[in-house]
Design a protein around this motif. Structure first.
Motif, PDB file in Angstrom:
ATOM      1  N   LEU B  48       0.822  -1.207   0.000  1.00 23.71           N
ATOM      2  CA  LEU B  48       0.000   0.000   0.000  1.00 23.71           C
ATOM      3  C   LEU B  48       0.855   1.255   0.000  1.00 23.71           C
ATOM      4  N   GLY B  49       2.147   1.119   0.192  1.00 25.56           N
ATOM      5  CA  GLY B  49       3.015   2.289   0.217  1.00 25.56           C
ATOM      6  C   GLY B  49       3.246   2.847   1.595  1.00 25.56           C
ATOM      7  N   ALA B  50       2.831   2.142   2.631  1.00 16.63           N
ATOM      8  CA  ALA B  50       3.008   2.650   3.997  1.00 16.63           C
ATOM      9  C   ALA B  50       4.292   2.065   4.575  1.00 16.63           C
ATOM     10  N   GLU B  51       5.434   2.655   4.166  1.00 17.49           N
ATOM     11  CA  GLU B  51       6.715   2.085   4.614  1.00 17.49           C
ATOM     12  C   GLU B  51       6.881   2.241   6.120  1.00 17.49           C
ATOM     13  N   PHE B  52       6.468   3.405   6.629  1.00 16.88           N
ATOM     14  CA  PHE B  52       6.646   3.668   8.056  1.00 16.88           C
ATOM     15  C   PHE B  52       5.881   2.644   8.895  1.00 16.88           C
ATOM     16  N   VAL B  53       4.613   2.432   8.511  1.00 14.80           N
ATOM     17  CA  VAL B  53       3.802   1.488   9.283  1.00 14.80           C
ATOM     18  C   VAL B  53       4.371   0.074   9.160  1.00 14.80           C
ATOM     19  N   ALA B  54       4.874  -0.276   7.964  1.00 17.50           N
ATOM     20  CA  ALA B  54       5.453  -1.606   7.806  1.00 17.50           C
ATOM     21  C   ALA B  54       6.669  -1.793   8.702  1.00 17.50           C
ATOM     22  N   ALA B  55       7.524  -0.768   8.751  1.00 16.15           N
ATOM     23  CA  ALA B  55       8.718  -0.882   9.601  1.00 16.15           C
ATOM     24  C   ALA B  55       8.330  -0.970  11.065  1.00 16.15           C
TER      25      ALA B  55
END
Lengths: 100, 178
Positions: B48-55
């Protein structure tokens, strides 16, 4: 391109699995893990909606949900340790009295 | 097309982990399948493009919280759970009700919601923007969260500490006075 509804269905499945585990499991730690599963399902729907409407507040809310989940798991696991120390069991069926 | 394939693969892994959490009887197996769920959810966030949330998902959830769970499972030496018989009425009404409800919700979501598509990396949110949001628009909730975490730390220490240790410490000043 993946429809938004696929993400919502996936998050619904995760939430339903969490509810089911909360209801059918007897080990207090597994029940607690089911709660975490429910929180994860809700987080996925938050991020999916944020992507749909290009609203970054959704991601910030996911961040807050994670912080609350971390605090909740710390306190909850401490409670589990205290319950195990006084009762000597992790089965919720055997922890049904207020007095010892 | 590739997006759909990656989404389906990791979605299936996710659901398989969630079902495995329910099926397994030993808590440590449930904990490890929950780690699988969280890891594949992190991939979905990346899609989805949510790199921050993934990290944060990997670091906080799969890293910190699950390590805490595994610690507690090992500390309490939790064995396999013993199954108890559930009520028959719940089985009779619960399973059909759950099936009807889930099919209805899925049908509404898939056919009637009118929600559009989500492309790869649809969120235009680098971590810099999220940090700006956290410290401007959401400053008050952020600070309240810090108080919450502080209270949680103190609560966890108080709850998990051995009750005998506190009594001994409070008893020591009296002995000195005597």
């Amino acid at each position: 391109m993946v429809p938004l509804s696929y993400y919502l269905v996936l998050s619904g499945i995760l939430f339903a699995c969490g509810v089911t585990g909360f209801l059918i499991k007897r080990n207090i730690i597994t029940i607690f893990m089911s709660i975490e599963l429910m929180l994860n399902g809700v987080n996925l729907s938050f991020v999916a909606f944020a992507a749909q409407w290009h609203a970054l507040s959704g991601q910030v809310f996911v961040f807050f949900v994670m912080v609350v989940a971390a605090a909740e798991s710390a306190v909850g696991l401490a409670i589990i340790i205290a319950v195990y120390r006084t009762r000597g069991t992790l089965n919720v069926d055997h922890v049904d009295l207020l007095k010892l | 097309m590739l997006h759909l394939i990656v989404f389906s693969v990791f979605g299936l892994v996710c659901v398989a982990g969630a079902v495995n959490l329910l099926v397994q009887r030993h808590p440590i197996n449930s904990a490890l399948s929950l780690v699988v769920v969280m890891g594949s959810l992190a991939v979905e966030y990346l899609l989805l493009g949510a790199e921050f949330v993934a990290a944060v998902q990997v670091i906080v959830y799969a890293g910190a919280i699950m390590v805490l769970f595994v610690f507690v499972i090992m500390l309490l030496n939790a064995g396999e759970e013993d199954r108890t018989k559930g009520s028959r009425v719940a089985l009779l009404f619960g399973i059909p009700g759950m099936l009807i409800g889930s099919v209805l919700v899925a049908w509404v979501l898939l056919e009637k919601s009118g929600a559009g598509n989500v492309g790869v990396g649809a969120l235009p949110g680098p971590p810099k923007v999220i940090g700006w949001l956290l410290f401007h628009d959401f400053l008050l909730p952020f600070e309240v969260t810090s108080v919450l975490v502080l209270i949680a730390i103190m609560g966890a220490v108080v709850l998990a500490s051995h009750p005998g240790a506190v009594q001994q410490e409070s008893a020591q000043p009296d002995q000195r006075e005597v």
